[in-house]
Design an enzyme around this catalytic site. Structure first.
Site, PDB file in Angstrom:
ATOM      1  N   GLU A 551       0.835  -1.014  -0.013  1.00  0.00           N
ATOM      2  CA  GLU A 551       0.109   0.115  -0.059  1.00  0.00           C
ATOM      3  C   GLU A 551       0.945   1.311  -0.199  1.00  0.00           C
ATOM      4  O   GLU A 551       1.851   1.408   0.733  1.00  0.00           O
ATOM      5  CB  GLU A 551      -1.075   0.066   1.270  1.00  0.00           C
ATOM      6  N   GLY A 552       0.458   2.188  -0.830  1.00  0.00           N
ATOM      7  CA  GLY A 552       1.420   3.413  -1.228  1.00  0.00           C
ATOM      8  C   GLY A 552       2.195   3.177  -2.298  1.00  0.00           C
ATOM      9  O   GLY A 552       2.481   4.499  -3.001  1.00  0.00           O
TER      10      GLY A 552
END
Length: 642
Positions: A551-552
């Site tokens: 995530e990111g």
């Protein structure tokens, strides 16, 4: 005993083993002789044993005055919490694990506690030295309690040794290193002796890979070091925002907050501007939404590309079944790599000039048995997230990106989304893929069972946003929600791409509904939790490349594409204006038109046309006499036309 201080290349986590009076504690202390301050975690309970009390007093007397002694009071959980919550700049000394194991003898689940200790050692971000007695070299203890203690301590030493970078055995005051990171099986390139006149340089594995493929130097991201929260209001008090009373009065985060909304007039003007761009085909396509989103956030019809984005990487581990298939050690490694500019997040952040801040949060408990955390922790975490957004805006950040690497955070986010939307848990949890690429169905079922039990535990209760975070989410999701709320108050857009980001978006929406208008979805990656929550929030994905790098990372991959769309929208010329009349050089003079309009029809047209004009001019039933033109005879006399 004299030693040279912390040896080089021994790693950040060291286990020191030794028998009674072997000098293991003194050797462990000597490793930290150069540390400015040390937190000494004492595990033993002194009680009424005067001889043992005298030994403890002698230990304290030889330690530097700058060291802080923290007794764990015989509570095994206190040591685990201290290890997980330690900051990277801290130094810890645990002396010793024998006292910690002795406190477990009367408790149930001792082996599970040993596994938790090993995970906590792996997740510890501080420089750590652990001391433990080696009791397996003597005869079997004559009592049942002694046998149980020896067995438990042997298991503890094995588990902790596997979690440490180095292990040393002290015998008669002489250390013997059993393992160091420089061993042949370690992931480290061996040093090559330099030849005469040669210059030896070292590089990280990421730098070597980048140099080998592209022959381009690796750019490390700007790593932001967290600063303590300041009690005084930030410069948000001088900006135009509807949230000023909340900030000025101490930041009371509660449902129904009055937060600003994006500029709809600027968004409409940006749409008109896009329609006039001289672009072939269908124009920017889906990237037009990027321009409209930025226009509303910046209150500009022609928004500028984001120049100073910042990624906030949340690192908070969870306990229980939600972590099935994950480990605290892996999440700690991802966070450490990001800080060093390595790994997917660190490399992409450095490549695209994104400042990076790793935000450590308190660990969450097993939600299938108990609340993830307390309401007090949630309140503090929400304020921490708001403060992070304030600090970013004060430093000139114009776009925030939310990322997460905590073990169990994905399943905790699914629990939040299920509680908010009523969706079935199995439909929200993505398949679990192990480090070897194999699908772990057992871990997936364990996660489903844990989230199901957590929702069953709170069934029949209407959970407000804060209580939902306390029961199901944890501190990391609370920080994420606080970031979104704080960014909304500062009119700063937030880019999300995973379960934690969208789950925090749902919580932030329930605390301040305008916050969802400041969210943009880079790429949901087809993750079921992210897909559903993004649909509820009304934030469709801008790209669809489905990266599986954590995530990111999807936001980092989409960032240059989004910047390019804003650059094109600002730099491309507009189409030429549409003309309502022919160009001036193609129009006939007005005088010529008037003269033609007033000409007698007889002069230019035949007798029949003239009669038609006359009939129009005299709309009566009377016959109209048409003057016939006269011609001349050959002899000069006029003659009527027959």
């Amino acid at each position: 005993m004299s030693h040279d201080g912390w040896p080089s290349h021994i790693g950040a986590r060291v286990l020191v083993l030794g028998g009674i009076r072997s000098g293991k504690s003194e050797f462990a202390e000597s490793l930290l002789s150069n540390a400015p301050s040390v937190r000494y975690l004492a595990t033993a309970v002194i009680g009424d044993d005067e001889a043992f009390a005298a030994r403890v007093a002698a230990h304290r007397q030889r330690r530097p005055q700058s060291w802080l002694t923290v007794p764990t009071e015989g509570d095994p959980a206190m040591l685990l919490g201290a290890l997980v919550e330690a900051l990277p700049e801290e130094t810890l000394l645990v002396d010793d694990l024998g006292g910690w194991a002795a406190a477990l003898l009367a408790a149930d689940g001792a082996e599970q506690r040993v596994r938790e200790l090993a995970d906590a050692v792996r997740a510890c971000r501080a420089r750590l030295v652990l001391v433990s007695p080696e009791v397996g070299l003597s005869v079997v203890p004559p009592t049942e309690a002694g046998v149980r203690f020896a067995d438990l301590l042997g298991l503890t030493n094995q588990a902790v040794a596997a979690a440490c970078d180095s292990v040393v055995l002290v015998v008669a005051g002489q250390p013997s290193w059993l393992r160091r990171p420089g061993a042949p099986d370690a992931l480290e390139t061996p040093e090559v002796p330099a030849t005469a006149g040669a210059k030896v340089t070292t590089a990280s594995p990421a730098e070597k890979a980048a140099a080998a493929v592209a022959n381009v130097p690796v750019v490390s991201p700007e790593v932001v070091v967290p600063t303590p929260a300041v009690a005084t209001p930030s410069q948000a008090l001088h900006e135009r925002t509807q949230a000023l009373p909340i900030v000025a009065t101490g930041l009371v985060i509660q449902p129904g907050m009055d937060l600003p909304i994006p500029d709809s007039d600027a968004r409409d003007a940006a749409r008109d501007h896009l329609n006039l761009l001289d672009i072939a085909g269908s124009g920017l396509g889906k990237l037009s939404e990027v321009v409209l989103f930025a226009a509303g956030a910046q209150s500009r019809a022609v928004p500028a590309p984001w120049r100073t984005p910042r990624l906030l990487l949340l690192h908070g581990d969870h306990a229980g079944g939600v972590t099935a298939g994950q480990s605290a050690a892996r999440s700690a490694r991802i966070a450490d790599e990001a800080r060093q500019g390595e790994g997917a997040i660190g490399l992409l952040a450095g490549e695209y000039a994104v400042s990076l801040q790793v935000v450590g949060t308190a660990a969450a408990g097993p939600v299938e048995f108990e609340p993830a955390t307390t309401l007090d922790v949630v309140e503090a975490a929400l304020r921490q997230g708001w403060q992070l957004a304030d600090e970013a805006a004060d430093s000139g950040v114009d776009l925030l990106i939310l990322g997460s690497c905590g073990a169990g955070a994905e399943a905790a986010a699914a629990a939040i989304v299920s509680a908010v939307t009523g969706a079935e848990v199995p439909a929200l949890l993505a398949r679990v893929v192990g480090p070897d690429g194999a699908v772990d169905d057992t871990a997936w079922m364990d996660r489903c069972a844990a989230v199901r039990d957590a929702l069953h535990r709170v069934r029949g209760r209407v959970l407000p946003p804060k209580e939902m975070l306390a029961e199901l989410g944890g501190a990391d999701l609370a920080v994420a929600a606080g970031v979104i709320l704080g960014a909304t108050a500062r009119r700063t857009p937030v880019l999300v791409d995973g379960p934690v980001g969208v789950a925090a978006g749902l919580i932030a929406r329930d605390l301040g509904s305008p916050s969802r208008l400041w969210l943009a979805m880079a790429d949901h990656g087809r993750h079921p939790t992210t897909v559903l929550a993004a649909d509820v929030l009304g934030v469709p994905p801008l790209v669809d490349v489905q990266p599986g790098l954590g995530e990111g990372t999807a936001s980092l991959l989409a960032l240059p594409l989004m910047r390019s769309a804003l650059t094109l929208a600002a730099a491309l010329p507009a189409l030429p204006p549409v003309l309502d009349a022919p160009p001036e050089h193609l129009q006939e003079p007005e005088a010529t038109q008037e003269s033609e309009a007033t000409q007698e029809p007889e002069a230019t047209q035949g007798p029949e046309a003239a009669a038609a004009v006359a009939e129009v001019d005299h709309p009566t039933d009377e016959p109209v006499t048409v003057a016939q033109p006269e011609t001349e005879h050959t002899d000069g006399r006029p003659s009527p036309v027959e």
